[in-house]
Design a protein around this motif. Structure first.
Motif, PDB file in Angstrom:
ATOM      1  N   ASN A 242      -9.333 107.899  20.010  1.00  0.00           N
ATOM      2  CA  ASN A 242      -9.585 108.879  20.059  1.00  0.00           C
ATOM      3  C   ASN A 242      -9.609 109.930  18.889  1.00  0.00           C
ATOM      4  O   ASN A 242     -10.489 111.016  19.132  1.00  0.00           O
ATOM      5  CB  ASN A 242      -8.117 109.299  20.853  1.00  0.00           C
ATOM      6  CG  ASN A 242      -6.757 109.427  20.167  1.00  0.00           C
ATOM      7  OD1 ASN A 242      -6.636 108.188  19.567  1.00  0.00           O
ATOM      8  ND2 ASN A 242      -6.066 110.343  20.124  1.00  0.00           N
ATOM      9  N   ASP A 243      -9.199 109.523  17.840  1.00  0.00           N
ATOM     10  CA  ASP A 243      -9.400 110.378  16.516  1.00  0.00           C
ATOM     11  C   ASP A 243     -11.003 110.313  16.269  1.00  0.00           C
ATOM     12  O   ASP A 243     -11.636 111.286  16.107  1.00  0.00           O
ATOM     13  CB  ASP A 243      -8.639 109.708  15.276  1.00  0.00           C
ATOM     14  CG  ASP A 243      -7.149 109.842  15.587  1.00  0.00           C
ATOM     15  OD1 ASP A 243      -6.714 110.778  16.149  1.00  0.00           O
ATOM     16  OD2 ASP A 243      -6.459 108.824  15.459  1.00  0.00           O
ATOM     17  N   MET A 244     -11.457 109.153  16.327  1.00  0.00           N
ATOM     18  CA  MET A 244     -12.770 108.857  15.876  1.00  0.00           C
ATOM     19  C   MET A 244     -13.803 109.666  17.075  1.00  0.00           C
ATOM     20  O   MET A 244     -14.884 110.342  16.444  1.00  0.00           O
ATOM     21  CB  MET A 244     -13.276 107.462  16.054  1.00  0.00           C
ATOM     22  CG  MET A 244     -14.777 107.008  15.779  1.00  0.00           C
ATOM     23  SD  MET A 244     -15.258 107.469  14.053  1.00  0.00           S
ATOM     24  CE  MET A 244     -14.588 106.307  13.024  1.00  0.00           C
ATOM     25  N   ALA A 245     -13.544 109.753  18.210  1.00  0.00           N
ATOM     26  CA  ALA A 245     -14.240 110.370  19.310  1.00  0.00           C
ATOM     27  C   ALA A 245     -14.103 111.713  19.151  1.00  0.00           C
ATOM     28  O   ALA A 245     -15.118 112.428  19.125  1.00  0.00           O
ATOM     29  CB  ALA A 245     -13.746 109.990  20.683  1.00  0.00           C
ATOM     30  N   LEU A 246     -13.021 112.424  18.411  1.00  0.00           N
ATOM     31  CA  LEU A 246     -12.700 113.741  18.486  1.00  0.00           C
ATOM     32  C   LEU A 246     -13.641 114.101  17.225  1.00  0.00           C
ATOM     33  O   LEU A 246     -14.312 115.384  17.109  1.00  0.00           O
ATOM     34  CB  LEU A 246     -11.335 113.992  18.157  1.00  0.00           C
ATOM     35  CG  LEU A 246     -10.621 114.126  19.517  1.00  0.00           C
ATOM     36  CD1 LEU A 246      -9.181 114.110  19.057  1.00  0.00           C
ATOM     37  CD2 LEU A 246     -10.971 115.335  20.547  1.00  0.00           C
ATOM     38  N   ILE A 247     -13.726 113.431  15.886  1.00  0.00           N
ATOM     39  CA  ILE A 247     -14.316 113.486  14.697  1.00  0.00           C
ATOM     40  C   ILE A 247     -15.929 113.495  15.230  1.00  0.00           C
ATOM     41  O   ILE A 247     -16.603 114.400  14.823  1.00  0.00           O
ATOM     42  CB  ILE A 247     -14.238 112.367  13.706  1.00  0.00           C
ATOM     43  CG1 ILE A 247     -12.689 112.462  13.284  1.00  0.00           C
ATOM     44  CG2 ILE A 247     -15.222 112.890  12.634  1.00  0.00           C
ATOM     45  CD1 ILE A 247     -12.083 111.257  12.442  1.00  0.00           C
ATOM     46  N   LEU A 248     -16.391 112.698  16.019  1.00  0.00           N
ATOM     47  CA  LEU A 248     -17.889 112.651  16.350  1.00  0.00           C
ATOM     48  C   LEU A 248     -18.265 113.961  17.299  1.00  0.00           C
ATOM     49  O   LEU A 248     -19.271 114.553  16.885  1.00  0.00           O
ATOM     50  CB  LEU A 248     -18.077 111.406  17.281  1.00  0.00           C
ATOM     51  CG  LEU A 248     -18.046 110.070  16.424  1.00  0.00           C
ATOM     52  CD1 LEU A 248     -18.117 108.722  17.525  1.00  0.00           C
ATOM     53  CD2 LEU A 248     -19.117 110.009  15.092  1.00  0.00           C
ATOM     54  N   ASN A 249     -17.398 114.293  18.082  1.00  0.00           N
ATOM     55  CA  ASN A 249     -17.584 115.663  18.854  1.00  0.00           C
ATOM     56  C   ASN A 249     -17.741 116.901  17.925  1.00  0.00           C
ATOM     57  O   ASN A 249     -18.547 117.489  18.026  1.00  0.00           O
ATOM     58  CB  ASN A 249     -16.349 115.742  19.835  1.00  0.00           C
ATOM     59  CG  ASN A 249     -16.844 116.915  20.789  1.00  0.00           C
ATOM     60  OD1 ASN A 249     -17.809 116.979  21.416  1.00  0.00           O
ATOM     61  ND2 ASN A 249     -16.010 117.856  21.212  1.00  0.00           N
ATOM     62  N   GLU A 250     -16.652 116.785  16.966  1.00  0.00           N
ATOM     63  CA  GLU A 250     -16.720 118.051  15.852  1.00  0.00           C
ATOM     64  C   GLU A 250     -18.042 118.074  15.294  1.00  0.00           C
ATOM     65  O   GLU A 250     -18.416 119.077  14.857  1.00  0.00           O
ATOM     66  CB  GLU A 250     -15.440 117.977  15.139  1.00  0.00           C
ATOM     67  CG  GLU A 250     -14.175 118.434  15.902  1.00  0.00           C
ATOM     68  CD  GLU A 250     -13.068 118.515  14.604  1.00  0.00           C
ATOM     69  OE1 GLU A 250     -13.054 118.141  13.518  1.00  0.00           O
ATOM     70  OE2 GLU A 250     -11.977 119.039  15.114  1.00  0.00           O
ATOM     71  N   LEU A 251     -18.420 116.833  14.873  1.00  0.00           N
ATOM     72  CA  LEU A 251     -19.682 116.804  13.920  1.00  0.00           C
ATOM     73  C   LEU A 251     -20.767 117.334  14.838  1.00  0.00           C
ATOM     74  O   LEU A 251     -21.842 118.202  14.362  1.00  0.00           O
ATOM     75  CB  LEU A 251     -19.869 115.138  13.589  1.00  0.00           C
ATOM     76  CG  LEU A 251     -19.047 114.958  12.449  1.00  0.00           C
ATOM     77  CD1 LEU A 251     -19.133 113.579  12.149  1.00  0.00           C
ATOM     78  CD2 LEU A 251     -19.078 115.585  11.081  1.00  0.00           C
ATOM     79  N   ARG A 252     -20.998 116.798  15.952  1.00  0.00           N
ATOM     80  CA  ARG A 252     -21.873 117.200  16.870  1.00  0.00           C
ATOM     81  C   ARG A 252     -22.180 118.814  17.031  1.00  0.00           C
ATOM     82  O   ARG A 252     -22.983 119.628  17.034  1.00  0.00           O
ATOM     83  CB  ARG A 252     -21.995 116.493  18.262  1.00  0.00           C
ATOM     84  CG  ARG A 252     -22.258 115.268  18.263  1.00  0.00           C
ATOM     85  CD  ARG A 252     -22.356 114.721  19.661  1.00  0.00           C
ATOM     86  NE  ARG A 252     -22.335 113.092  19.766  1.00  0.00           N
ATOM     87  CZ  ARG A 252     -21.654 112.068  19.888  1.00  0.00           C
ATOM     88  NH1 ARG A 252     -20.440 112.630  20.432  1.00  0.00           N
ATOM     89  NH2 ARG A 252     -21.745 110.807  19.756  1.00  0.00           N
ATOM     90  N   MET A 253     -20.624 119.356  17.307  1.00  0.00           N
ATOM     91  CA  MET A 253     -20.504 120.760  17.576  1.00  0.00           C
ATOM     92  C   MET A 253     -21.083 121.452  16.226  1.00  0.00           C
ATOM     93  O   MET A 253     -21.341 122.591  16.062  1.00  0.00           O
ATOM     94  CB  MET A 253     -19.185 120.935  17.972  1.00  0.00           C
ATOM     95  CG  MET A 253     -18.834 120.738  19.214  1.00  0.00           C
ATOM     96  SD  MET A 253     -19.501 121.717  20.580  1.00  0.00           S
ATOM     97  CE  MET A 253     -18.885 123.096  20.254  1.00  0.00           C
ATOM     98  N   ALA A 254     -20.823 120.742  15.031  1.00  0.00           N
ATOM     99  CA  ALA A 254     -21.016 121.627  13.781  1.00  0.00           C
ATOM    100  C   ALA A 254     -22.502 121.417  13.520  1.00  0.00           C
ATOM    101  O   ALA A 254     -23.064 122.102  12.503  1.00  0.00           O
ATOM    102  CB  ALA A 254     -20.437 120.930  12.736  1.00  0.00           C
ATOM    103  N   GLY A 255     -23.505 120.882  14.220  1.00  0.00           N
ATOM    104  CA  GLY A 255     -24.992 120.925  14.142  1.00  0.00           C
ATOM    105  C   GLY A 255     -25.447 119.553  13.549  1.00  0.00           C
ATOM    106  O   GLY A 255     -26.500 119.400  13.059  1.00  0.00           O
TER     107      GLY A 255
END
Length: 243
Positions: free
Chosen positions: A133-146
Motif C-alpha cells: 500500500n505504501d508503494m501504491a500511494l507513492i506511485l499515485n503521488e508521482l503521477r499526480m506530481a506530473g
C-alpha cells in the motif's frame, strides 16, 4: 418667451439626469455593484485566468489550422499524414511503456528502516517496513506530481500496473518481483517532483516519520526499459456514438 421655456425644460432634464446618476441608475438595465478588496482581487485573478485560457485556445486553434492547411496544400500530403501518424503512435507507445526511453528526472531511493526484534514489538517493526500500500500511494503521488514515466528498479510501471507484497519482495501484475532497496526512477520536472514528494502531508514524508530510509536525487539522464506487461486489449473497445 420660447427661450425661457427651452431653458426651463433643459434645466429640469439636467436635474433628473443628475438624480438618476446619483442613484447609480444604469440606463441599459444593468445594476452596478461595489466590490470590496477581496472580491476585486478575486475578479482580477479570474479575469487573468480567463485571458490565459483564451490565449491557449487561440494558440491551439492556430496550430490545428496550420496543420490542416499543410495537409490540404502539401503535394506530398499523404506522406506527411503518415509521418505524423507514426510520430503520434511513437508518443503513445512511450506513454504506455512499450518503448525504451530516456529523460531527466529524479531517483527516489527507499529502504526498510533498522529494526530490533529484542526491543520492538511486531507493530513497531512493521511500521519501519515498506508495504504494497505504501508503494501504491507513492506511485499515485508521482503521477499526480506530473511523472511522465516511472520504473521501480528495472520494472517499468504502466497505467495498469498493480503491486502486492510477497514476503520481502514487491510482486507486480506480470509476476515480476523487485526487492529492497527500491530505486524508483521518475522522468519529469525534477524540481516539481521533488517538491511534491517532500511537501507536508505527502506519503514520502510519512515514510520518513516512520524511520524508513528515504533519499531523493535529481538525475540529468535516466534510461528506462520497456514494460514486460501484456499490452494487448482484450475486452474494451472504442465507443462509437449512434446518433
Amino acid at each position: 418667451m420660447k427661450n425661457n421655456k427651452s431653458f426651463f425644460f433643459v434645466f429640469i432634464a439636467t436635474i433628473i439626469l443628475g438624480a438618476l446618476i446619483s442613484m447609480n441608475f444604469n440606463f441599459e438595465g444593468i445594476q452596478s455593484y461595489n466590490l470590496n478588496a477581496a472580491e476585486y482581487q478575486n475578479a482580477v485573478e479570474e479575469r487573468a485566468t480567463l485571458y490565459k485560457e483564451i490565449g491557449n485556445l487561440k494558440e491551439d486553434t492556430i496550430e490545428k489550422k496550420n496543420k490542416i492547411y499543410n495537409y490540404e496544400n502539401n503535394y506530398t500530403k499523404n506522406d506527411k499524414i503518415l509521418e505524423d501518424m507514426k510520430a503520434q503512435i511513437t508518443d503513445y507507445e512511450m506513454f504506455i511503456g512499450l518503448n525504451k526511453i530516456e529523460g531527466s528526472g529524479i531517483v527516489l531511493n527507499i529502504n526498510d528502516g533498522k529494526t530490533n526484534a529484542r526491543e520492538e514489538n511486531t507493530d513497531e517493526i512493521n511500521n519501519k517496513l515498506l508495504h504494497d500500500n505504501d508503494m501504491a500511494l507513492i506511485l499515485n503521488e508521482l503521477r499526480m506530481a506530473g511523472a511522465e514515466a516511472i520504473s521501480v528498479n528495472n520494472h517499468r510501471i504502466v497505467p495498469w500496473s498493480g503491486v502486492t507484497c510477497n514476503w520481502a519482495f514487491m510482486l507486480f501484475d506480470d509476476d515480476e518481483m523487485e526487492y529492497a532497496p527500491f530505486n524508483i526512477y521518475v522522468i519529469g520536472d525534477p524540481e516539481k517532483l521533488k517538491a511534491a514528494l517532500l511537501e507536508d502531508g505527502s506519503h514520502v514524508r510519512e515514510l520518513m516519520f516512520r524511520k524508513l530510509y528515504v533519499n531523493i536525487e535529481k538525475i540529468d539522464k535516466i534510461i528506462m526499459p520497456p514494460t514486460t506487461s501484456n499490452a494487448n486489449v482484450e475486452f474494451m473497445k472504442r465507443y462509437e456514438s449512434k446518433k
